[in-house]
Motif scaffolding. Structure first.
Motif, PDB file in Angstrom:
ATOM      1  N   GLY A 195     -19.228  54.855 -14.707  1.00 50.95           N
ATOM      2  CA  GLY A 195     -19.275  56.432 -13.794  1.00 50.95           C
ATOM      3  C   GLY A 195     -18.482  58.091 -14.604  1.00 50.95           C
ATOM      4  O   GLY A 195     -18.976  58.558 -15.105  1.00 50.95           O
ATOM      5  N   SER A 196     -17.828  57.222 -15.818  1.00 51.62           N
ATOM      6  CA  SER A 196     -17.287  58.234 -16.574  1.00 51.62           C
ATOM      7  C   SER A 196     -18.115  58.857 -17.996  1.00 51.62           C
ATOM      8  O   SER A 196     -18.786  57.701 -17.688  1.00 51.62           O
ATOM      9  N   SER A 197     -18.350  59.882 -18.006  1.00 53.53           N
ATOM     10  CA  SER A 197     -18.506  60.567 -18.778  1.00 53.53           C
ATOM     11  C   SER A 197     -19.074  59.727 -20.464  1.00 53.53           C
ATOM     12  O   SER A 197     -19.486  59.608 -21.341  1.00 53.53           O
ATOM     13  N   ILE A 198     -17.269  58.955 -20.596  1.00 53.00           N
ATOM     14  CA  ILE A 198     -16.616  58.539 -22.233  1.00 53.00           C
ATOM     15  C   ILE A 198     -18.443  56.874 -22.011  1.00 53.00           C
ATOM     16  O   ILE A 198     -18.925  56.112 -22.982  1.00 53.00           O
ATOM     17  N   GLU A 208     -20.573  56.366 -20.377  1.00 47.89           N
ATOM     18  CA  GLU A 208     -22.424  56.589 -20.785  1.00 47.89           C
ATOM     19  C   GLU A 208     -22.539  56.673 -22.075  1.00 47.89           C
ATOM     20  O   GLU A 208     -23.901  56.212 -22.782  1.00 47.89           O
ATOM     21  N   SER A 209     -21.732  57.328 -22.639  1.00 52.04           N
ATOM     22  CA  SER A 209     -21.609  57.387 -24.670  1.00 52.04           C
ATOM     23  C   SER A 209     -21.632  55.984 -24.926  1.00 52.04           C
ATOM     24  O   SER A 209     -22.851  55.803 -25.829  1.00 52.04           O
ATOM     25  N   GLU A 242     -24.877  54.734 -24.168  1.00 52.63           N
ATOM     26  CA  GLU A 242     -26.600  55.297 -24.777  1.00 52.63           C
ATOM     27  C   GLU A 242     -26.642  54.937 -26.388  1.00 52.63           C
ATOM     28  O   GLU A 242     -27.298  54.695 -26.645  1.00 52.63           O
ATOM     29  N   LYS A 276     -14.205  58.823 -29.173  1.00 54.34           N
ATOM     30  CA  LYS A 276     -14.411  59.047 -28.048  1.00 54.34           C
ATOM     31  C   LYS A 276     -12.770  58.674 -27.095  1.00 54.34           C
ATOM     32  O   LYS A 276     -12.708  59.760 -26.649  1.00 54.34           O
ATOM     33  N   TYR A 298      -8.908  61.510 -25.238  1.00 56.09           N
ATOM     34  CA  TYR A 298      -8.465  61.269 -23.252  1.00 56.09           C
ATOM     35  C   TYR A 298      -6.744  61.296 -23.492  1.00 56.09           C
ATOM     36  O   TYR A 298      -6.235  61.266 -22.542  1.00 56.09           O
TER      37      TYR A 298
END
Length: 211
Positions: A43-46, A48-49, A52, A87, A91
């Motif tokens: 679920g984290s945006s990282i 997802e990146s 992708e 990335k 964080y």
């Protein structure tokens, strides 16, 4: 405030040392690897990146990142390793900065509440890529845990079930231990016994200026 930056190479013994500092000295331990795992939770945006960038096969059926598959990619391609680190490192750095600020405030409040001046509180920041990620400014002293290349390879092969070549490749993707030792305030040699290792740690805690 004493902020010990604990670093070294893969499988040199950073966890052994940090566990000892936590158990025997009750120092707070902040671990970059834990934060790096947090940032790629489902679920984290990282994450997802990453999906992708590499495709859905980089994720396990349960939704977690397939770390082994990702490792096979990035440890054999420095360009991909750099992409991934760009990335994750921001964080991780942000988590350390938040922790430092929170700890300083909490320590100050505790001192006022108890009418005593807390001096030289110590925290250990375990950062395997301390130099590579340019996080040396976060700490007040740098400890490098050293082990011979042969020891590193043996331990890494056993720990992660890697071939000798896979272990060698992962070790070579980091700054050399010799270079890290040159940049260290304290070098702790973990090429011998546990007893000798821990004696060095005790000495470094008691007499930081003499190491």
């Amino acid at each position: 405030m004493r902020l010990i930056g604990l670093t070294g190479g893969i499988s040199t013994g950073k966890t052994t040392v940090s566990n000892y500092l936590s158990k025997n000295y009750q120092f707070p331990i902040w671990d970059a690897d834990i934060y790096a795992r947090e940032v790629v939770q489902p679920g984290s945006s990282i994450l997802e990146s990453i999906v992708e960038h590499y495709g859905k096969n980089i994720v396990l059926p349960n939704g977690n990142l397939d770390r082994r598959r990702l490792g096979e990619i990035v440890f054999n391609d420095k360009k991909e390793l750099h992409w991934l680190e760009q990335k994750i490192h921001p964080y991780v750095r942000d988590r350390f900065e938040q922790n430092i600020q929170h700890f300083m405030v909490k320590n100050s409040e505790s001192g006022q509440k108890n009418s005593i001046q807390y001096q030289n509180p110590t925290v250990v920041l375990v950062i395997p890529l301390l130099f590579e990620a340019k996080m040396t400014d976060l700490v007040t002293e740098i400890w490098v845990i050293y082990a011979t290349p042969q020891k590193q390879i043996e331990r890494l092969m056993k720990r992660d079930c890697l071939t000798q070549q896979q272990a060698y490749t992962r070790i070579n993707n980091q700054m050399s231990l010799e270079e890290k030792c040159q940049k260290a305030d304290i070098v702790v040699d973990n090429s011998s016994t546990l007893e000798i290792l821990l004696k060095q740690v005790d000495s470094a805690i008691a007499y930081p200026q003499d190491n």
